[in-house]
Motif scaffolding. Structure first.
Motif, short mmCIF file in Angstrom:
data_model
loop_
_atom_site.label_atom_id
_atom_site.label_comp_id
_atom_site.label_asym_id
_atom_site.label_seq_id
_atom_site.Cartn_x
_atom_site.Cartn_y
_atom_site.Cartn_z
N HIS A 96 0.83 -1.21 0.00
CA HIS A 96 0.00 0.00 0.00
C HIS A 96 0.86 1.27 0.00
CE1 HIS A 96 -3.74 -2.04 0.16
NE2 HIS A 96 -3.62 -2.51 1.38
N LEU A 97 1.79 1.33 -0.94
CA LEU A 97 2.59 2.54 -1.11
C LEU A 97 1.92 3.44 -2.15
CD1 LEU A 97 6.17 0.95 -1.23
CD2 LEU A 97 4.95 1.91 0.75
N LEU A 98 2.17 4.74 -2.06
CA LEU A 98 1.62 5.70 -3.02
C LEU A 98 2.53 5.71 -4.25
CD1 LEU A 98 0.72 8.56 -0.52
CD2 LEU A 98 -0.71 6.66 -1.29
N GLY A 99 1.98 5.32 -5.38
CA GLY A 99 2.80 5.08 -6.56
C GLY A 99 3.38 6.30 -7.23
N ASP A 100 2.84 7.49 -6.95
CA ASP A 100 3.29 8.69 -7.67
C ASP A 100 4.45 9.41 -6.99
OD1 ASP A 100 1.37 8.36 -9.64
OD2 ASP A 100 -0.15 9.46 -8.51
N ILE A 101 4.82 8.97 -5.79
CA ILE A 101 5.89 9.66 -5.06
C ILE A 101 7.01 8.69 -4.73
CG2 ILE A 101 4.36 11.43 -4.13
CD1 ILE A 101 4.18 9.90 -1.54
N LEU A 110 15.87 6.05 8.16
CA LEU A 110 15.15 4.79 8.26
C LEU A 110 15.40 3.91 7.04
CD1 LEU A 110 11.75 6.02 9.75
CD2 LEU A 110 13.36 4.47 10.85
N LEU A 111 15.33 4.52 5.87
CA LEU A 111 15.55 3.74 4.64
C LEU A 111 16.99 3.23 4.56
CD1 LEU A 111 13.52 5.93 2.10
CD2 LEU A 111 12.98 3.59 2.84
N THR A 112 17.92 4.06 5.02
CA THR A 112 19.33 3.63 5.03
C THR A 112 19.53 2.46 5.98
OG1 THR A 112 20.07 5.87 4.47
CG2 THR A 112 21.70 4.38 5.43
N ASP A 113 18.93 2.56 7.18
CA ASP A 113 19.04 1.47 8.17
C ASP A 113 18.45 0.17 7.64
OD1 ASP A 113 20.25 3.20 9.89
OD2 ASP A 113 18.46 3.60 11.09
N LEU A 114 17.45 0.29 6.76
CA LEU A 114 16.79 -0.89 6.20
C LEU A 114 17.43 -1.33 4.88
CD1 LEU A 114 13.09 0.05 7.00
CD2 LEU A 114 14.45 -1.73 8.09
N GLY A 115 18.58 -0.74 4.55
CA GLY A 115 19.32 -1.17 3.36
C GLY A 115 18.84 -0.55 2.07
N LEU A 116 18.12 0.58 2.16
CA LEU A 116 17.61 1.22 0.95
C LEU A 116 18.17 2.63 0.78
CD1 LEU A 116 13.83 0.18 1.15
CD2 LEU A 116 15.62 -0.83 -0.28
N GLY A 117 19.38 2.84 1.28
CA GLY A 117 19.98 4.17 1.21
C GLY A 117 20.13 4.70 -0.20
N GLU A 118 20.33 3.78 -1.16
CA GLU A 118 20.50 4.23 -2.55
C GLU A 118 19.18 4.25 -3.32
OE1 GLU A 118 23.35 1.64 -4.29
OE2 GLU A 118 25.03 2.36 -3.04
N LYS A 119 18.10 3.93 -2.65
CA LYS A 119 16.81 3.86 -3.33
C LYS A 119 15.81 4.90 -2.81
CE LYS A 119 17.91 -0.05 -5.46
NZ LYS A 119 17.97 -0.21 -6.93
N VAL A 120 16.29 5.88 -2.06
CA VAL A 120 15.37 6.82 -1.40
C VAL A 120 14.53 7.62 -2.40
CG1 VAL A 120 16.74 7.05 0.69
CG2 VAL A 120 17.19 8.57 -1.25
N ASN A 121 15.05 7.86 -3.59
CA ASN A 121 14.32 8.66 -4.58
C ASN A 121 13.61 7.81 -5.62
OD1 ASN A 121 15.08 11.26 -3.54
ND2 ASN A 121 17.12 10.94 -4.38
N ASN A 122 13.68 6.49 -5.47
CA ASN A 122 12.98 5.60 -6.40
C ASN A 122 11.49 5.54 -6.06
OD1 ASN A 122 15.69 5.06 -6.94
ND2 ASN A 122 15.24 2.97 -7.56
N SER A 145 7.28 1.53 -8.11
CA SER A 145 7.36 0.69 -9.31
C SER A 145 8.79 0.34 -9.67
CB SER A 145 6.68 1.38 -10.49
OG SER A 145 7.30 2.63 -10.77
N GLN A 146 9.75 1.08 -9.11
CA GLN A 146 11.16 0.83 -9.40
C GLN A 146 11.82 -0.03 -8.33
OE1 GLN A 146 12.03 5.08 -9.52
NE2 GLN A 146 12.31 4.99 -11.75
N LEU A 147 11.01 -0.55 -7.39
CA LEU A 147 11.54 -1.36 -6.29
C LEU A 147 10.98 -2.79 -6.37
CD1 LEU A 147 11.03 1.20 -3.37
CD2 LEU A 147 13.14 0.77 -4.64
N SER A 148 11.75 -3.73 -5.84
CA SER A 148 11.27 -5.12 -5.76
C SER A 148 10.25 -5.24 -4.63
CB SER A 148 12.45 -6.05 -5.51
OG SER A 148 13.00 -5.83 -4.21
#
Length: 685
Positions: A128-133, A160-172, A175-178
């Motif tokens: 349930h993520l917002l797909g446009d942001i 939080l995203l960095t701690d969860l291993g998504l530091g390089e995906k913060v601006n994705n 739809s660009q994430l698994s």
């Protein structure tokens, strides 16, 4: 230690299993127990046509601070319904649910939203993520509604995203994430405001084994930091990793036991919001900007639908502005034509007023002295007496019946007519009764069609010769003398003495000072003439009244046609409402997500209201632009004979009107969105 639990016996009379597999635990309560959720006799029923289905049967539970609880059961057992009630997404049909000692049954929608915003964090099976942001903005949404400072909000989301291993995906974007990465974003969002209680609905259900293990590791780590974890699952192996298991079957609690992992704790998660809140006003502005941004994203995502929605507004606004501009241009053109007869003038005609039975007994009482008396008044600029006659006029072999107008030296100034050639009359022409003449354009064409400059030529008016000293510009206004008949102008003294033989004049025209009220001057002139004659044997005609009549008539016509154009605005507004209702339906899931993370009803309403207003404002601006384009087109093709004149008032009114349409016709869809039930909204895709 015993965790209190009671449940009505299931229909099959199976005994409720209460077990404790931890050898270190006893049935004696300790000070570690700190109830944060207490359910007493909870019943949840749903309407199914004319019948009612009971999903939960008098559930009694107590959940303590820091526990990691797994709610397990087969599909349809009521576990998701129970979690929704615990998370204040849904409310029980009967029974009492206390959260932090406060009865949830007595809280309104915004107070429940505050609980979800301040104390709960949700991890959904379908993310349930917002797909446009972006991922970062998804994580930060709960903090927007909580009023967290912008810098603190952004920094925490990135941490939080960095701690969860998504530091390089913060601006994705999602739809660009698994799937596993999206679930991590969901976890980070649940923790954004602190999340004393984390509610996870099948947190590994849509993940592969490795991603599922990673998410469970995150949940264990959160529990170790003091977060209360309530997890819904149908997988016994997953439930075995919890400290406590609550098993449901057909809406009944059939088992409630602690596992070997149970470790009583009073630790609470770190406070997040305390020192980072904005003022109430700054928080409101922040939420407004968030709604504005989401509205723009929604409009961009559905460009064609947005354009079609605007179309009715564009056409309506363009029609209103163009019609008002056409009305203004028509009015100015007519008034310009009237000015050829003289602006702000009063004409005094010999004879009784129309409708007076004495009118047929016209004794020729108007004299040049009457005109002189009026010309001496301070509110009168100039006066031109006038004598009318007709005669046969001949030049060489050309002979035409013509109108002869005897006029004063100020005739051109009083009437506003202009010379194309030559000169006008002066005081000597009047005094000496000169036989000078001025031709109108028709007379020039009738007698001197082959001569470009007839100045100095002599023609015969009856038996009286006259020398041409001037030619008037063509008068194509439709006002003034009969444009089909040649008209000859001579000094009125000459016409009186050489042609009519009368001592009286037919009329005179008084040009008024522009600073004087024409109605007051008309009354004063009437009094003077009546005083001189001793009777009202004259008739007044005020050119200002003609102007006012024309302004009134054109204004009425413009208003009438504009009212028809306004109908198209209303139709456009209805179109906006319909499209916004569709948009609410399409984005129901998004609304549910926002409500789950703490959005108030006012936050949801303002988001959709802003979107409706933006559609109408943008449509209004495009409509105004279209109106200017139409006006420019008309002005280019019409030339100098006609102009579209834009009214700033009509443009401002049209803009305000389009905004009001957005508010009025956007209110119902926005209200419908705000009134949606969170759990129903989340269940729709």
């Amino acid at each position: 230690m015993t965790i209190s639990q009671s449940a009505k016996q299931p229909p099959n009379n199976a005994s409720t299993s209460i077990e404790n597999n931890s050898p270190n635990n006893t049935n004696t309560a300790t000070t570690a127990d700190k109830p944060i959720m207490e359910l007493s006799g909870i019943i949840r029923e749903f309407a199914a046509g004319e019948q009612t289905i009971r999903v939960l049967h008098e559930v009694n539970l107590t959940i303590n601070q820091g526990e990691m609880v797994a709610i397990i059961g087969q599909s349809g057992s009521g576990k998701s319904t129970l979690m929704n009630i615990l998370g204040c997404l849904d409310q029980a049909t009967a029974g009492d649910y206390k959260i932090y000692g406060q009865s949830a049954n007595r809280l309104d929608a915004d107070e429940l939203a505050e609980l979800r915003r301040e104390h709960f964090g949700f991890i959904f099976q379908r993310y349930h993520l917002l797909g446009d942001i972006s991922a970062k903005d998804n994580v930060a949404v709960p903090a927007v509604y909580a009023g967290m400072n912008t810098d603190a909000r952004i920094n925490r989301a990135e941490e939080l995203l960095t701690d969860l291993g998504l530091g390089e995906k913060v601006n994705n974007r999602p739809s660009q994430l698994s799937g596993g990465q999206q679930q991590r974003v969901s976890v980070a969002r649940a923790l954004m405001n602190g999340g004393d209680v984390i509610l996870a609905d099948e947190p590994t259900g849509a993940l592969d084994s490795k991603s599922g293990e990673d998410v469970m590791a995150i949940l264990h780590d959160l529990n170790a930091k003091g977060h209360t974890i309530i997890m819904v699952t149908h997988d016994p192996k997953l439930a075995a990793q919890a400290e406590r298991v609550i098993e449901l079957k057909d809406g009944y609690v059939i088992a409630d036991y602690k596992t070997e992992h149970y470790k009583p704790t009073t630790r609470q998660p770190d406070s997040i919001l305390g020192g980072h809140r904005k003022s109430a006003f700054a928080s409101f502005v922040d939420r407004l900007l968030e709604a504005f941004k989401m509205s723009l994203l929604a409009m961009r995502a559905h460009k064609m639908r947005t354009l079609l929605t605007m179309l009715g507004i564009i056409i309506g606004i363009a029609a209103v502005v163009s019609i008002v501009g056409l009305g203004q241009g028509s009015q100015q053109q007519i008034l310009s034509n009237i000015s050829s007869l003289g602006t702000n003038t009063i004409t005094v005609n010999d004879g009784y007023p129309r409708g007076d039975p004495r009118r047929k007994y016209n004794d020729d009482n108007l004299t040049p002295e009457d005109a002189d008396a009026i010309s001496s008044q301070p509110y009168v600029t100039n006066v031109s007496p006038q004598v009318n006659a007709s005669s046969s006029v001949r030049y060489r072999s050309v002979q035409e019946d013509s109108t002869i107008n005897g006029v004063g030296e100020y005739y051109l100034e009083v009437t506003g007519e202009t010379l194309a050639l030559g000169q006008g009359f002066d005081s000597q022409s009047i005094k000496l009764r000169s036989q000078d003449i001025i031709l109108d354009d028709n007379a020039k064409n009738a007698f001197f069609a082959d001569i470009d400059n007839p100045i100095g030529e002599v023609i015969l008016i009856g038996s009286v010769p006259g020398r041409v000293i001037g030619v008037l510009e063509e008068n194509d206004s439709g006002f003034g003398p009969d444009i089909s008949t040649p008209t000859i102008y001579m000094p009125y003294t000459t016409v009186m003495s050489r042609i009519t033989g009368s001592a009286n004049i037919d009329s005179f025209v008084a040009l008024l000072d522009d600073s004087i009220s024409s109605s007051a001057a008309e009354s004063a002139i009437s009094d003077i003439i009546e005083g001189r004659h001793g009777k009202d044997d004259f008739e007044l005609r005020n050119s200002d009244s003609i102007r006012q009549t024309i302004e009134s008539t054109t204004g009425t016509m413009t208003l009438l046609i504009s009212s028809v154009a306004v109908i198209s605005l209303i139709v456009g507004g209805i179109g906006v409402m319909n499209i916004m209702l569709v948009s609410v339906t399409e984005r129901t899931n998004e609304i549910g997500v926002r409500m789950a993370v703490g959005a108030r009803q006012s936050d949801i309403m303002q988001q959709f209201l802003i979107e409706a207003v933006l559609v109408c404002i943008l449509g209004g601006l495009l409509g105004i632009g279209l109106a200017f384009a139409i006006g420019e087109l008309i002005n280019n093709f019409a030339g100098d004979s006609f102009k579209v004149i834009y009214s700033s008032t009509s443009i401002i009114a049209a803009f305000i009107c389009s905004t009001l349409i957005g508010v009025v016709f956007g209110f119902l869809p926005a209200r419908n969105a705000a009134k949606l039930d969170p759990v129903d909204a989340l269940s729709r895709d």
